[in-house]
Design an enzyme around this catalytic site. Sequence first.
Site, PDB file in Angstrom:
ATOM      1  CD  GLU A  71      48.304  30.790  35.408  1.00 53.46           C
ATOM      2  OE1 GLU A  71      48.190  32.153  35.104  1.00 53.46           O
ATOM      3  OE2 GLU A  71      47.042  30.387  35.660  1.00 53.46           O
ATOM      4  CG  HIS A  78      36.051  29.632  33.531  1.00 56.22           C
ATOM      5  ND1 HIS A  78      35.997  31.466  32.796  1.00 56.22           N
ATOM      6  CD2 HIS A  78      37.078  29.166  34.030  1.00 56.22           C
ATOM      7  CE1 HIS A  78      36.718  31.710  34.736  1.00 56.22           C
ATOM      8  NE2 HIS A  78      36.893  30.417  35.628  1.00 56.22           N
TER       9      HIS A  78
HETATM   10  C1  LIG Z   1      45.566  33.398  34.816  1.00 58.68           C
HETATM   11  C2  LIG Z   1      44.678  32.224  36.074  1.00 58.68           C
HETATM   12  N1  LIG Z   1      44.679  31.139  36.388  1.00 58.68           N
HETATM   13  C3  LIG Z   1      44.740  30.850  36.444  1.00 58.68           C
HETATM   14  C4  LIG Z   1      42.828  31.670  37.883  1.00 58.68           C
HETATM   15  C5  LIG Z   1      42.015  30.378  38.042  1.00 58.68           C
HETATM   16  N2  LIG Z   1      41.455  31.192  39.391  1.00 58.68           N
HETATM   17  C6  LIG Z   1      40.286  31.988  39.468  1.00 58.68           C
HETATM   18  S1  LIG Z   1      40.409  32.500  40.911  1.00 58.68           S
HETATM   19  C7  LIG Z   1      41.388  31.767  41.377  1.00 58.68           C
HETATM   20  C8  LIG Z   1      42.089  31.862  42.966  1.00 58.68           C
HETATM   21  C9  LIG Z   1      42.617  33.700  43.582  1.00 58.68           C
HETATM   22  O1  LIG Z   1      42.918  34.430  44.414  1.00 58.68           O
HETATM   23  P1  LIG Z   1      42.978  35.550  45.232  1.00 58.68           P
HETATM   24  O2  LIG Z   1      43.828  36.093  44.401  1.00 58.68           O
HETATM   25  O3  LIG Z   1      43.555  34.806  46.443  1.00 58.68           O
HETATM   26  O4  LIG Z   1      41.113  35.359  45.289  1.00 58.68           O
HETATM   27  P2  LIG Z   1      40.507  34.770  45.829  1.00 58.68           P
HETATM   28  O5  LIG Z   1      39.594  33.988  44.840  1.00 58.68           O
HETATM   29  O6  LIG Z   1      40.694  34.400  46.697  1.00 58.68           O
HETATM   30  O7  LIG Z   1      39.435  36.203  46.765  1.00 58.68           O
HETATM   31  C10 LIG Z   1      42.458  30.507  40.684  1.00 58.68           C
HETATM   32  C11 LIG Z   1      43.305  30.066  41.008  1.00 58.68           C
HETATM   33  C12 LIG Z   1      42.645  33.355  36.852  1.00 58.68           C
HETATM   34  N3  LIG Z   1      41.171  33.410  36.817  1.00 58.68           N
HETATM   35  N4  LIG Z   1      43.428  33.205  36.196  1.00 58.68           N
END
Ligand SMILES: Cc1ncc(C[n+]2csc(CCOP(=O)(O)OP(=O)(O)O)c2C)c(N)n1
Lengths: 323, 323, 328, 328
Positions: free
Chosen positions: C64, C131
Amino acid sequence: MTESLDSAGKLNLAYWMRLTRTLDDALVAMWKQGRGVGGTFSGRGHEAIAVGAGYALGPDDVVAPMHRDLGCYLVRGMSPERILANQLGKEAGVTKGRDANLHGLGDLSLNIIGFVSHLPQSLPVALGAAMAFQYREEPRVALTFTGDGSSNTGLFHETLNLAAVQKAPFVLVVENNQYAYSTPLHEQMAIDDIVVRAPAHGVVGEIVDGNDVMAVYSAVAAAVARARRGDGPSLIEAKTMRMLGHAIHDGAEYVPAELLEKWQQRDPVTLWEAALVAEGALSEATLERLRGECHDEIEAAIEYAERAPLPDPATIGTGVYAT
Amino acid sequence: MTESLDSAGKLNLAYWMRLTRTLDDALVAMWKQGRGVGGTFSGRGHEAIAVGAGYALGPDDVVAPMHRDLGCYLVRGMSPERILANQLGKEAGVTKGRDANLHGLGDLSLNIIGFVSHLPQSLPVALGAAMAFQYREEPRVALTFTGDGSSNTGLFHETLNLAAVQKAPFVLVVENNQYAYSTPLHEQMAIDDIVVRAPAHGVVGEIVDGNDVMAVYSAVAAAVARARRGDGPSLIEAKTMRMLGHAIHDGAEYVPAELLEKWQQRDPVTLWEAALVAEGALSEATLERLRGECHDEIEAAIEYAERAPLPDPATIGTGVYAT
Amino acid sequence: MTEIRHLTYLDAIAEALSVEMERDPNVVVLGTDVGGSFGGAFKVTKRVATQFGPRRVRNMPMTELAFIGAASGMALMGMRPVVEVQFADFISTGFDSIVQFAATTHYRWGAAVPWVIRAPSDGGIRSGPFHSQNPEAWFVHTPGLKVVAPATPADAKGMLLASIRDDNPVIYFEAKPLYRSLKGPVPDGSEAIPIGVARIAQEGDDVTIVTYGSTVHDSVQAAAELAGDGVTVEVIDLRSLKPMDTDAILESVAKTGRALVVHAANRMAGVGAEIAAFIAEEAFGHLDAPVRRLGGMDIPIPFSPPLEDTYRVSAYDIVRTVREMVAW
Amino acid sequence: MTEIRHLTYLDAIAEALSVEMERDPNVVVLGTDVGGSFGGAFKVTKRVATQFGPRRVRNMPMTELAFIGAASGMALMGMRPVVEVQFADFISTGFDSIVQFAATTHYRWGAAVPWVIRAPSDGGIRSGPFHSQNPEAWFVHTPGLKVVAPATPADAKGMLLASIRDDNPVIYFEAKPLYRSLKGPVPDGSEAIPIGVARIAQEGDDVTIVTYGSTVHDSVQAAAELAGDGVTVEVIDLRSLKPMDTDAILESVAKTGRALVVHAANRMAGVGAEIAAFIAEEAFGHLDAPVRRLGGMDIPIPFSPPLEDTYRVSAYDIVRTVREMVAW
Ligand SMILES: Cc1ncc(C[n+]2csc(CCOP(=O)(O)OP(=O)(O)O)c2C)c(N)n1
Ligand SMILES: Cc1ncc(C[n+]2csc(CCOP(=O)(O)OP(=O)(O)O)c2C)c(N)n1
Ligand SMILES: [Mg+2]
Ligand SMILES: [Mg+2]
């Protein structure tokens, strides 16, 4: 800490992975049936990483697991009852109905640090724990997990840099599961392997097969031993696949079916069970019994959690501050 | 954009570096004499980087210089008068008395983006400019600078990753001047060369001698050409030394004298002048005249800036919003 | 001539994006998971992702701070990026770039930074402390930003159009509990609803409620209930928090002599404090009772239904408070 | 028995660090440039850097988000880190970890996060928009944090001791214009001044000024001037903003019937809004005039002397406002 396991250890890995899968399946089923509250995450496909890494820690080591690491909470001693009760918003849940699904599943008596949504805020927190151990000259290690998506964040890099410059007893396991929510790797980053981010900070890095629990265990155990010896932090990139949607509401239509099929062939739970059967460490009958035990354990936990009371609204204002 | 320069170009580099040094010396002197307002930064030692990189840009390219990049503001067309007036808080300054010293020296008519203190916030902003050029299919490039200290920040990494995945026409020059304020490199990071951070994001990286203006110019010109061709971002680590304190109030007693002496031998301004004299491109007499011109130009600017009026307090509330 | 149709709050936002992207090629959408076949966590950008493709609706890595900073750079170069943070809660991750760079640039060196951040805020849907947040107060306190928070589909559309066309950084809080639950008339076409002008959601003479976002609807519901007591309530839907339509507030309070400020965010040092302090100072001579405030408790937003329900301001809380005010 | 000496505001802070680090080996100092022979941008940590060396006074890379997060991890493990952000302005860089992790952890899963962030705030010294900020309102609005802002050397020492001993994350705003300009009596020893208790900086009967930080001194100066008019002013130095000593405020306003809130931060949705709204609601029956507020303008803090002087609240502004209030 040795880097190989005797046969009891190997059977333990099978048990924890099967228990994890059973609980994960139950959560998915309950939420699909409308028996859940809010959302939930599935870590299907991540069992070898969560269990293998968690099992590699000593009792006094600290871990900060994330939203795909159900198996790590379990192997570190958090009961299915408390986890389920938390997801159902019950008073008996780890957060007493305050934090959602796997968020906030922290318990210092189990040396587990709970996470916040804002990814990957657990990274520097786990590092801080490692710095505390180093400061007090305690032979303890802190380990945390992060995703491929989170490996793009600044905090991932700031944490690795600080860990390296402090030479802290810190281990970071990257769960590269090909996606961050709907976004495939190639839209997130222009590199093939996340492990190339380790030398950017002078950190030792290694890739392991994230669906092979023994490979994960060995690599993490070696990194933990290294950290405990005072030789500094490590990064381990475990390659795997997120087998279901990002969270329960997500059908993950954006994932090509072939990709899932390919990874399904190497399901980490059955892969390890088959390996143990093949090497004669586990009979089909024992395996059957193990599955049955896990099933019963989770069923009992569900019954407990569903019957457990919701929190009393009068408690809402307590505990904002430590006193 | 060629990567070598004809003799007029070489003389231009000498002029801009000398002008930069003259202004820098004047600022230091004025502030020591109590003729300044607030603090000021010296970029002494950084002239080859600031001028060499700035000179490598085309007229439509955009740059976001930092607090050691006085030479870049000058070479991109910001007058010493406006810079001095700004540092003295005058209405005629670039920020009309609003932002301090080199902060906020932005002017879109010169394709210069001004910076904020919070390091390194200019990085993603410059990248965004590059993304705008790419989106509109304009053959323009955005370049920005950052320090060794800033290369530890998350934003440094987030920006490089985003630049790489977007394949944006973006060039990042790291001014590794051995210190972040009082903190030497080895307390900031566990790596020897910052350039190792480029492959962590799939970015092309190169080390140059930051006290050799021709080396800086050539490397940056090549990176700019590469970006303009659509081949994506580059990182250039220019090694140099911060020759004075972090800012005017800082005596930098924490810097070992030998280190300064070593680098003093390779002063970028006199090094280039000597090279031009040696190759016969510049006579001692011309050099003397050049220095005199720079001196007169800066003296005139000081006189202008000191006489210029302070802002009318009645203007304080205007321009918070664009209308 | 504009035709009136009924759209959900979500579809009204999606329509505004579509309308403005068609009108202005400088408008692009940036965010995590906004593009492709997915179209955003809440599917708000699905329509434009399908309509305009990945060049204009761009998936960003989950960084972000970098992509909000990049939006400032694009904006400086004359583009009009619309950034989606997946939940308003995650705006804290990009905070530094918003409050330090974007908010201050025009004042410091005169360059406009015309971006919009769309922030799906508010709770009530069992999403827990990360959230469900309503972080608008941080931004209302920050000079140089504009902050809007529409409560109806028509405002959601018209104010998003205005926000994109505004030459300043605008944070656009959309109330996600309203996404699919609220339907209302939305004019066709591309007319913007100006930032800085409040809407009288309900006229009344006895008490003024000043509110915005989802609690506008709780307030209107409370007003209906109070009408049964013979108490008529004027509900002012601010729509825009910075700048704020202080004239509309004063005019109403001058008439009613009683003011209640309501918002979903926690009450402590929230935007309601500014509104209440303003009324208490500027309408002192008109006030027949103290200005009251309702907002969330000063605690992280809990997840479990009995806790979250206790946390949130309800129509019932509003009714009870207004009754106390008229009895004062 | 405690001996009274006169120390500068800065030396009082340095002494508190020294006293507490001697008492408690779990206290360490983290920050950019805090250690070595340098001892911090303002030299506040020089004493402890010399006394305790680099193991306990630790230079961090310029990565506020990571080292504030690391402080939370250390705190969870029973340490008591004291973090210095070089200027309060840079706290926005570590914001996410403060408001999302540290502030919420005890409520969510019961673990204490006892750290202190020392934030040198406030302006008046020609440092421009990024070295003059007073960002306390963001944190007072955030549940789970404590926020203090001492105005005297004695409070600077006693409240830093209390902050370090507190089991919660505490943001300690120190007013850097006071560092060397203000000297006052400071007790020897290690006695803490409790968080949450205001101090009557000056007694009076006609008007209450509620303030904190550097404007306490402007208020006291204004009170002296107003005494010449025959108006006696009670100046309440809050010292602690979250929790806030609302009893002290009410008690004073009940006596004077007039309240003015003053702070250096910009007025719009500042902490003063909460205080004024609180007074207007809880002391309504006592008020003889509207509650007034003075604070910075809603603009980035300008650098040039005539602009910065116009921006800042002065004793003169306070005198003028109080005169208006008594004439109301
Ligand atoms: C700062 C932030 N931005 C957006 C989100 C929303 N979000 C939750 S999990 C996720 C994807 C995370 O991807 P990854 O690190 O690859 O973990 P995975 O869920 O694939 O295990 C997003 C965009 C968040 N949790 N934190
Ligand atoms: C986020 C942030 N934290 C702290 C500071 C204070 N500060 C200003 S410059 C500086 C050192 C920067 O070092 P480097 O990036 O190497 O640049 P240099 O000054 O050496 O050119 C620090 C700590 C800042 N500007 N921004
Ligand atoms: Mg992933
Ligand atoms: Mg440096």
